[in-house]
Structure formats: C-alpha cells, structure tokens
Design an enzyme around this catalytic site. Structure first.
Site, PDB file in Angstrom:
ATOM      1  CE1 TYR A  98      -4.332  -1.602   0.746  1.00 56.54           C
ATOM      2  CE2 TYR A  98      -2.823  -3.247   1.609  1.00 56.54           C
ATOM      3  CZ  TYR A  98      -4.078  -2.896   1.176  1.00 56.54           C
ATOM      4  OH  TYR A  98      -5.084  -3.836   1.151  1.00 56.54           O
ATOM      5  CG  ASN A 145      -7.612   1.589  -1.393  1.00 50.68           C
ATOM      6  OD1 ASN A 145      -7.986   0.509  -1.804  1.00 50.68           O
ATOM      7  ND2 ASN A 145      -7.718   1.942  -0.113  1.00 50.68           N
ATOM      8  CD  GLU A 146     -11.990   0.945   0.594  1.00 46.25           C
ATOM      9  OE1 GLU A 146     -12.183   1.700   1.573  1.00 46.25           O
ATOM     10  OE2 GLU A 146     -12.054  -0.302   0.686  1.00 46.25           O
ATOM     11  CG  ASP A 152     -18.677  -5.102  -2.009  1.00 45.09           C
ATOM     12  OD1 ASP A 152     -19.513  -4.634  -2.805  1.00 45.09           O
ATOM     13  OD2 ASP A 152     -18.679  -6.287  -1.642  1.00 45.09           O
ATOM     14  CD  GLU A 161      -8.369  -3.830   1.478  1.00 43.55           C
ATOM     15  OE1 GLU A 161      -9.437  -3.874   2.163  1.00 43.55           O
ATOM     16  OE2 GLU A 161      -7.591  -2.868   1.495  1.00 43.55           O
ATOM     17  CE1 TYR A 165      -5.882  -4.606   4.612  1.00 40.13           C
ATOM     18  CE2 TYR A 165      -6.977  -5.372   6.596  1.00 40.13           C
ATOM     19  CZ  TYR A 165      -6.239  -4.417   5.926  1.00 40.13           C
ATOM     20  OH  TYR A 165      -5.862  -3.257   6.572  1.00 40.13           O
TER      21      TYR A 165
END
Length: 480
Positions: free
Chosen positions: A89, A161-162, A204, A269, A302
């Site tokens: 990450y 990411n997100e 998600d 993940e 994860y």
C-alpha cells in the site's frame, strides 16, 4: 514429483547469485496474461503491509519493501503459503527497494503497488479532488513508477484506493480517478520499456459499485483512451463466517455483474473476520477460484501481518521473529486444494469483448457522476510526463545471494520451523501452492518468546549446510 534434474537445478539456484526474473504480465481483455507463455495469471495473493500505516516512515527511509532481511523472512512464508502476488500500500519512491523486489521476484511473487499514501499531499483527497490533484502530487506518484518500472515482477499500479465510499463522494471524484490513471499511463508509455497496467481499488458499496466499474471501464468517444482503467480491484468482505455460501455472500451477484467485464476484475482485499472472529476458515477460496467465478482474476487476502483490526495471518514479534496464526494454516490448506490448470486457463471470451462507449446511460444511480470530461493535467504536469521527473530513483534487480531466513519463525502450534529458506524458482515460473503444511511440519519445541538467532551463529550454520548440500547437488548432477 520433481525430476532429479529439476530438483538439482532448484537446489543449485539456492546458492548461486539469483537474477532470475518472472515473466512480465499484460492485460488481454478480461485476463492478466504472461507475455511469454501466454498463460493466464490468476492472482493468488495477500495484502502485505507489515506494521500497518506506521510501517511507512519516509522520514526514516522505511517502507514495507526497504529491509531485505525482513523481506527474505516474509517471502519464505508467503512462498510456502502458495501466493503469487502481494499488494503493497504505502511506498517511499526515494528508498532503495532492489533487494526486496529481487527476493520476491526470485520466488515467483508479483507486486501490485499503490502509488498513494495516507500522508497529506500523497493521494487524491475525496473531499477535495480538484485541490489535491497537483503537480507535486503527480511528481510523487511518477516517482513510484520510476522506482518500480525496472522490476519484471511489478505487475500493476493502483492509481487510487476507495476514493469513493458512498454516494456523495461518487459525484466529483470519478473524473479525477480517470485523470490520474491517464497521467500514470502516459508517463509509463514515455519512460518505461514495457506496458504496466494501471487501475483502481474500489470499496464494496453496492449502491455505487456497478456504476464505478462501468464508469472506469468504458471508452470515451467510442475509442480506447488512456484514462480508462486497465483493471478493477474490489475490496470485498461479503463472505462472512463458516456457513456463508456462494449465494448468501452475494458472490453470485458479483459474478453476474462482472461476467462480461472488458478488463480484469479481482478482489483487492477479502477475508471477512465477522461474525465468528478468528481463525478464519477461508472457505470462500474454493468459490473464488472455482468454475463459477472464472470471470474474476482471483484475489488478495487481507492481510499478512496482525494489526489492530485483527486480520493477520502471522504475528510479527518485537524481536523480528514471526509466529504463524491458525488463519495461515487454514488459508494454506484452502490454496492447496486449488485446480491450477483451471486457474491458468484463459477465458474463452476474455479477449473478444469490446469496451462500451462512455455514456450517461451506463450510470444508474442519480447521485453518481455522469461527467466524462476528464480534467487536464495541472500546470507543469505535461512537462513532467514528457521529460520525466528530476533525479528519479530507478530500481533494478540485484543478485539474491542469501536464501536462509536468519530469524526464528514459529508455527501455529508454537514449534519452531527448522531450516526455513526461500526456494528460488526457474526463469519461467511464478509461485503456486505446493501442497505444504507449514505448521504440521514444525517439530522444534522452542518458545515463541525466545530471543532471535544470533547473526554469527546463523551464518555459521548456513555455510556448513551450504557446503553439504552443494556436494549432494554436484553428486546428483554427475549421476544424471
């Protein structure tokens, strides 16, 4: 069973400077594909971030891939586990990663790197995308490209990411995600000798999930453009508990959603630890890699090390020794059941699907962006893309001369694992599950609280073992 010649080759490779390289990987429609063998690469992976966010300390030159001894230890455990990919990450682009990248390369493990970090100015701020999309930010992420483009086991980069985690954040952010992807891909095209895929890791959130995927995989003006995602990662924790099924987890819904994806889709993940807590049984592995979900390209569990959120496969002790958790054993057992032939087989429709043209008709949620006008690069960024950043830190493979793990590693039963070492693979292979049962094979009764092995003693034992094994290997070669 390995042939004698293959076994000897592997043995000799363990003691000779290793510069073997996994094959580079490209995107072909719905699949990641080995550029030499044309076999499909399905991700059997683990998210790797020892120490969590605190493991990223650019002021001290520390990130998860900055310490070769630590990477040697963890590569041995990840190779035994059976993974072929890790996700990392938080990366400091100014640090030397040659040793770690070369170790993971030697054992057939690819790397997917996030170009962002949690520090200010090192990611797109979901609450202020226009204000955080700056030349300084692009300089930083281009530095990550420079640091990792030279490693053949660099599989891909996550551009974000997100960034979208609810409906409100899906209004302004989508065009900026595509802008960052475009800039990264243009930089790679100008300054790398090969194509390296760039994509997005999504939360998600079912309200916006399909819209996110549709927005990022479509082609503007009916043609493929550089702002389009090369792949789509999903952080999914919907399969929870030992009684979950393909249907109750919603995996059937995800499979239907992504069945005709024009880009690879995988779990960036997964591994829910609710409601039963740990150890996790990982029975979702059979479904994810089974015949019903071949449209997806695998996933990353994860996570490797135990952190405060309790998702670890191992505990990293204060003295740098490692203790395996039962989660490690359970995941290893699930990986050992996989049908590798099925996993490596390309989808029959993978390369024949045409990306949809970007259109407001693709977007269902009224709160999600329907703006396909991608922001232009900030002032000065075009010059960076064309001419490169100043004084880049270019990583390259180096010889891997040490294979024995110098610190103690303890199985989930508390016994020390003996003679732990990485096993360098031949030039044409990525790692696959090997049928190992790491904890079951541990026989020493040393306590996990024992002090780490002294460096001098470890070196002495390694040199004696090396001489003996080399004699065995040479004798075997003469007998072939």
């Amino acid at each position: 069973m390995l042939s004698v010649s293959r076994a000897v080759a592997l043995l000799l490779a363990s003691f000779i400077g290793i510069t073997y390289a996994v094959h580079t990987v490209e995107v072909h429609g719905q699949d990641f594909v080995d550029t030499v063998t044309n076999k499909r690469l399905t991700i059997i992976g683990v998210d790797y971030q020892p120490g969590g966010q605190s493991g990223y300390n650019p002021g001290a030159g520390e990130d998860p891939l900055s310490n070769g001894t630590v990477c040697l230890r963890d590569a041995a455990m990840l190779q035994s586990l059976g993974v072929n990919t890790i996700r990392v990450y938080n990366i400091d682009p100014s640090v030397n990663h040659d040793e770690c990248a070369s170790i993971f390369n030697a054992v057939g493990i690819y790397m997917i790197l996030d170009v962002n970090s949690p520090l200010a100015g090192e990611s797109i701020d979901r609450s202020n995308p226009s204000g955080s999309y700056t030349t300084d930010y692009l300089t930083r992420i281009f530095g990550v490209v420079e640091a990792f483009k030279g490693y053949p086991n660099t599989l891909a980069f996550f551009a974000a990411n997100e960034v979208m985690n609810d409906v409100p954040t899906s209004q302004d952010n989508p065009p900026y995600i595509r802008a960052v992807q475009r800039d990264l891909k243009n930089y790679i095209a100008k300054h790398s000798t090969r194509t390296i895929p760039v994509g997005y890791s999504a939360a998600d959130v079912r309200e916006i999930l399909q819209d996110t995927w549709e927005y990022l995989q479509c082609a503007i003006n009916g043609t493929t453009d550089e702002s389009r995602s090369d792949f789509f990662g999903l952080n999914s924790y919907s399969w929870c508990g030992s009684t979950a099924t393909y249907q109750t987890s919603g995996y059937d819904v995800l499979t239907a959603m992504f069945q005709n994806s024009t880009i690879p889709v995988f779990f960036s993940e997964y591994g829910c630890n609710k409601p039963e807590g740990t150890p996790r049984v990982f029975n979702e592995v059979a479904a994810l890699y089974g015949s019903e979900m071949t449209a997806l390209s695998g996933g990353l569990v994860y996570e490797y090390s135990q952190e405060p959120d309790d998702f670890g496969l191992v505990v990293i002790n204060d003295n740098a020794t490692v203790s395996l958790l039962k989660d490690y054993d359970n995941l290893q057992a699930q990986y050992n059941k996989l049908n590798i032939t099925l996993i490596e087989s390309a989808n029959s429709t993978a390369a024949t699907l045409t990306p949809p043209a970007c259109s407001t008709d693709l977007i269902d949620n009224s709160g999600f962006s329907k703006n396909f006008s991608i922001p232009s690069p900030p002032d000065g960024a075009t010059d960076l893309i064309n001419n490169g950043i100043k004084n880049p830190n270019n990583g390259k493979l180096v010889q891997v001369t040490a294979t024995a793990v110098p610190m103690a590693v303890y199985a989930s039963n508390g016994h020390q694992i003996q003679n732990l070492a990485i096993k360098p693979l031949p030039n044409d292979e990525s790692n696959t599950p090997g049928g190992e049962s790491t904890s079951a094979n541990a026989t020493s009764t040393a306590s996990p609280s024992a002090s780490p092995t002294k460096k001098g003693a470890a070196g002495k034992n390694y040199s004696v073992a090396t001489g003996s094994l080399l004699m065995i290997a040479l004798t075997a070669l003469l007998m072939l």
